[in-house]
Write a protein that holds these residues in place. Structure first.
Motif, PDB file in Angstrom:
ATOM      1  N   LEU A 153      -4.936   7.805  -5.559  1.00  0.00           N
ATOM      2  CA  LEU A 153      -4.973   6.658  -4.933  1.00  0.00           C
ATOM      3  C   LEU A 153      -5.318   5.529  -5.786  1.00  0.00           C
ATOM      4  CD1 LEU A 153      -6.235   8.116  -1.674  1.00  0.00           C
ATOM      5  CD2 LEU A 153      -3.794   7.256  -2.173  1.00  0.00           C
ATOM      6  N   MET A 154      -6.004   5.613  -6.594  1.00  0.00           N
ATOM      7  CA  MET A 154      -6.620   4.598  -7.352  1.00  0.00           C
ATOM      8  C   MET A 154      -5.898   4.234  -8.594  1.00  0.00           C
ATOM      9  SD  MET A 154     -10.752   6.124  -7.718  1.00  0.00           S
ATOM     10  CE  MET A 154     -10.743   5.261  -9.281  1.00  0.00           C
ATOM     11  N   TRP A 155      -4.904   4.882  -9.006  1.00  0.00           N
ATOM     12  CA  TRP A 155      -3.829   4.695 -10.090  1.00  0.00           C
ATOM     13  C   TRP A 155      -2.803   3.705  -9.294  1.00  0.00           C
ATOM     14  CZ3 TRP A 155      -3.489  10.452 -11.372  1.00  0.00           C
ATOM     15  CH2 TRP A 155      -4.504  10.721 -12.128  1.00  0.00           C
ATOM     16  N   VAL A 156      -2.681   3.370  -7.991  1.00  0.00           N
ATOM     17  CA  VAL A 156      -1.553   2.667  -7.569  1.00  0.00           C
ATOM     18  C   VAL A 156      -1.512   1.282  -7.950  1.00  0.00           C
ATOM     19  CG1 VAL A 156      -0.365   2.079  -5.509  1.00  0.00           C
ATOM     20  CG2 VAL A 156      -1.206   4.509  -5.771  1.00  0.00           C
ATOM     21  N   CYS A 157      -2.743   0.798  -7.616  1.00  0.00           N
ATOM     22  CA  CYS A 157      -2.874  -0.791  -7.800  1.00  0.00           C
ATOM     23  C   CYS A 157      -4.307  -1.063  -7.489  1.00  0.00           C
ATOM     24  CB  CYS A 157      -2.280  -1.746  -6.867  1.00  0.00           C
ATOM     25  SG  CYS A 157      -2.703  -1.441  -5.122  1.00  0.00           S
ATOM     26  N   SER A 158      -4.854  -2.527  -8.244  1.00  0.00           N
ATOM     27  CA  SER A 158      -6.438  -2.834  -8.099  1.00  0.00           C
ATOM     28  C   SER A 158      -6.760  -2.748  -6.841  1.00  0.00           C
ATOM     29  CB  SER A 158      -6.298  -4.110  -8.845  1.00  0.00           C
ATOM     30  OG  SER A 158      -5.727  -5.026  -8.384  1.00  0.00           O
ATOM     31  N   ARG A 159      -5.911  -3.146  -5.941  1.00  0.00           N
ATOM     32  CA  ARG A 159      -6.473  -3.597  -4.374  1.00  0.00           C
ATOM     33  C   ARG A 159      -6.676  -1.828  -3.988  1.00  0.00           C
ATOM     34  NH1 ARG A 159      -3.354  -4.323   1.053  1.00  0.00           N
ATOM     35  NH2 ARG A 159      -5.216  -5.069   2.519  1.00  0.00           N
ATOM     36  N   TRP A 160      -5.745  -1.003  -4.038  1.00  0.00           N
ATOM     37  CA  TRP A 160      -6.029   0.535  -3.649  1.00  0.00           C
ATOM     38  C   TRP A 160      -7.285   1.197  -4.296  1.00  0.00           C
ATOM     39  CZ3 TRP A 160      -1.432   4.058  -2.242  1.00  0.00           C
ATOM     40  CH2 TRP A 160      -0.583   3.286  -1.296  1.00  0.00           C
TER      41      TRP A 160
ATOM     42  N   PRO B 138       0.813  19.096  -5.114  1.00  0.00           N
ATOM     43  CA  PRO B 138       1.349  19.313  -6.202  1.00  0.00           C
ATOM     44  C   PRO B 138      -0.147  19.580  -7.322  1.00  0.00           C
ATOM     45  CG  PRO B 138       2.512  17.651  -5.584  1.00  0.00           C
ATOM     46  CD  PRO B 138       1.415  17.914  -4.605  1.00  0.00           C
ATOM     47  N   ALA B 139      -0.181  20.297  -8.300  1.00  0.00           N
ATOM     48  CA  ALA B 139      -1.055  20.540  -9.123  1.00  0.00           C
ATOM     49  C   ALA B 139      -1.592  19.142  -9.925  1.00  0.00           C
ATOM     50  CB  ALA B 139      -0.962  21.399 -10.077  1.00  0.00           C
ATOM     51  N   SER B 140      -0.822  18.193 -10.313  1.00  0.00           N
ATOM     52  CA  SER B 140      -1.061  16.902 -11.018  1.00  0.00           C
ATOM     53  C   SER B 140      -1.852  16.108  -9.806  1.00  0.00           C
ATOM     54  CB  SER B 140       0.058  16.206 -11.646  1.00  0.00           C
ATOM     55  OG  SER B 140       0.996  15.997 -10.455  1.00  0.00           O
ATOM     56  N   LEU B 141      -1.607  15.990  -8.759  1.00  0.00           N
ATOM     57  CA  LEU B 141      -2.194  15.086  -7.675  1.00  0.00           C
ATOM     58  C   LEU B 141      -3.628  15.567  -7.209  1.00  0.00           C
ATOM     59  CD1 LEU B 141       0.888  14.141  -5.678  1.00  0.00           C
ATOM     60  CD2 LEU B 141      -0.169  12.759  -7.588  1.00  0.00           C
ATOM     61  N   LYS B 142      -4.579  14.873  -7.621  1.00  0.00           N
ATOM     62  CA  LYS B 142      -6.023  14.757  -6.994  1.00  0.00           C
ATOM     63  C   LYS B 142      -6.415  13.631  -6.466  1.00  0.00           C
ATOM     64  CE  LYS B 142      -6.717  18.855 -10.006  1.00  0.00           C
ATOM     65  NZ  LYS B 142      -6.196  19.875  -9.427  1.00  0.00           N
ATOM     66  N   PRO B 143      -6.371  13.805  -5.207  1.00  0.00           N
ATOM     67  CA  PRO B 143      -7.114  12.678  -4.441  1.00  0.00           C
ATOM     68  C   PRO B 143      -8.483  12.687  -4.456  1.00  0.00           C
ATOM     69  CG  PRO B 143      -5.939  13.915  -2.724  1.00  0.00           C
ATOM     70  CD  PRO B 143      -5.782  14.604  -4.185  1.00  0.00           C
ATOM     71  N   PRO B 144      -9.231  11.433  -4.576  1.00  0.00           N
ATOM     72  CA  PRO B 144      -8.698  10.237  -4.355  1.00  0.00           C
ATOM     73  C   PRO B 144      -8.145   9.204  -5.511  1.00  0.00           C
ATOM     74  CG  PRO B 144     -11.299   9.961  -4.532  1.00  0.00           C
ATOM     75  CD  PRO B 144     -10.854  11.667  -4.486  1.00  0.00           C
ATOM     76  N   LEU B 145      -8.505  10.041  -6.753  1.00  0.00           N
ATOM     77  CA  LEU B 145      -8.124   9.437  -7.953  1.00  0.00           C
ATOM     78  C   LEU B 145      -6.642   8.910  -8.133  1.00  0.00           C
ATOM     79  CD1 LEU B 145     -10.057  11.694 -10.722  1.00  0.00           C
ATOM     80  CD2 LEU B 145     -10.762   9.513  -9.713  1.00  0.00           C
TER      81      LEU B 145
ATOM     82  N   VAL C  26     -10.516   2.393  -2.347  1.00  0.00           N
ATOM     83  CA  VAL C  26     -11.154   3.596  -2.704  1.00  0.00           C
ATOM     84  C   VAL C  26     -12.494   3.776  -3.068  1.00  0.00           C
ATOM     85  CG1 VAL C  26     -10.667   5.742  -3.970  1.00  0.00           C
ATOM     86  CG2 VAL C  26      -8.807   4.820  -2.924  1.00  0.00           C
ATOM     87  N   LEU C  27     -12.789   3.049  -4.232  1.00  0.00           N
ATOM     88  CA  LEU C  27     -13.993   2.852  -5.026  1.00  0.00           C
ATOM     89  C   LEU C  27     -15.244   2.344  -3.632  1.00  0.00           C
ATOM     90  CD1 LEU C  27     -13.533   1.454  -8.209  1.00  0.00           C
ATOM     91  CD2 LEU C  27     -14.067   3.840  -7.581  1.00  0.00           C
ATOM     92  N   ASP C  28     -14.569   1.486  -2.918  1.00  0.00           N
ATOM     93  CA  ASP C  28     -15.614   1.117  -1.810  1.00  0.00           C
ATOM     94  C   ASP C  28     -15.674   1.861  -0.455  1.00  0.00           C
ATOM     95  OD1 ASP C  28     -16.005  -1.128  -3.474  1.00  0.00           O
ATOM     96  OD2 ASP C  28     -14.891  -2.560  -2.319  1.00  0.00           O
ATOM     97  N   THR C  29     -14.999   3.145  -0.605  1.00  0.00           N
ATOM     98  CA  THR C  29     -15.234   3.865   0.525  1.00  0.00           C
ATOM     99  C   THR C  29     -16.185   5.013   0.331  1.00  0.00           C
ATOM    100  OG1 THR C  29     -12.962   2.951   1.471  1.00  0.00           O
ATOM    101  CG2 THR C  29     -13.733   5.083   2.625  1.00  0.00           C
ATOM    102  N   PRO C  30     -17.365   4.999   0.899  1.00  0.00           N
ATOM    103  CA  PRO C  30     -18.074   6.238   0.232  1.00  0.00           C
ATOM    104  C   PRO C  30     -17.623   7.725   0.561  1.00  0.00           C
ATOM    105  CG  PRO C  30     -19.360   4.442   1.418  1.00  0.00           C
ATOM    106  CD  PRO C  30     -18.009   4.004   1.450  1.00  0.00           C
ATOM    107  N   ARG C  31     -16.746   7.637   1.870  1.00  0.00           N
ATOM    108  CA  ARG C  31     -16.335   9.059   2.389  1.00  0.00           C
ATOM    109  C   ARG C  31     -15.603   9.611   1.278  1.00  0.00           C
ATOM    110  NH1 ARG C  31     -12.917   9.252   7.974  1.00  0.00           N
ATOM    111  NH2 ARG C  31     -12.680  11.347   8.214  1.00  0.00           N
ATOM    112  N   PHE C  32     -14.885   8.693   0.426  1.00  0.00           N
ATOM    113  CA  PHE C  32     -14.071   9.641  -0.438  1.00  0.00           C
ATOM    114  C   PHE C  32     -15.042  10.267  -1.849  1.00  0.00           C
ATOM    115  CE2 PHE C  32     -10.750   6.640   0.783  1.00  0.00           C
ATOM    116  CZ  PHE C  32     -10.040   7.588   1.307  1.00  0.00           C
TER     117      PHE C  32
END
Length: 157
Positions: A121-128, A112-119, A132-138
């Motif tokens: 994924l970052m909106w789900v919870c602080s753990r996610w 869907p146009a509104s979903l842009k990973p990895p961002l 995501v922030l700690d995974t350079p691959r993204f």
């Protein structure tokens, strides 16, 4: 057994009783144009006052029950979050899932146009967000359509 077609005291249910207040005026008053007697008017006023008091009590009780229901639903939701099996997933497994999700979302037909990973994924919870922030691959590819290019560049260092 009390009668059902008059306003005598034996037919009137008191406010606070568990029995519903259902006393109706006699049908000879509701189905004709006969004027009510002074006694019938007085009895109807007593019933109206009693019914209005009972209605007020019921509305207050319903308001209190609605608040209690909201509070209980909140507690249930919080406890369900605490016992969620997803909390036990190791970060490595979540990264693998996130990578699969990110790859799937690269296809314009499945995204869907509104979903842009990895961002997204970052909106789900602080753990996610932390994973995501700690995974350079993204952060190795920069999408030129995003206004957050500086953010991507800083994260990739």
């Amino acid at each position: 057994m009390p009668c059902r077609n008059c306003s005598c005291p034996s037919c009137v249910t008191l406010v606070g009783s568990s029995t519903p207040l259902t006393t109706e005026p006699p049908s000879e008053l509701t189905q004709t144009n006969r004027a009510a007697t002074n006694f019938e008017v007085a009895q109807s006023r007593i019933i109206i006052d009693s019914a209005e008091k009972k209605m007020s009590l019921l509305e207050a009780a319903m308001s209190d029950l609605a608040k209690q229901t909201t509070d209980i639903r909140r507690v249930i939701r919080l406890h369900k979050a605490v016992v969620s099996p997803l909390r036990a997933f190791p970060p490595e497994l979540l990264v693998a899932i996130f990578v699969g999700y990110t790859n799937m979302m690269k296809n314009p037909r499945t995204r869907p146009a509104s979903l842009k990973p990895p961002l997204s994924l970052m909106w789900v919870c602080s753990r996610w967000r932390r994973i995501v922030l700690d995974t350079p691959r993204f952060w190795t590819r920069i999408s030129n359509s995003t206004p957050m290019v500086d953010f991507w560049v800083n994260q990739s260092k």
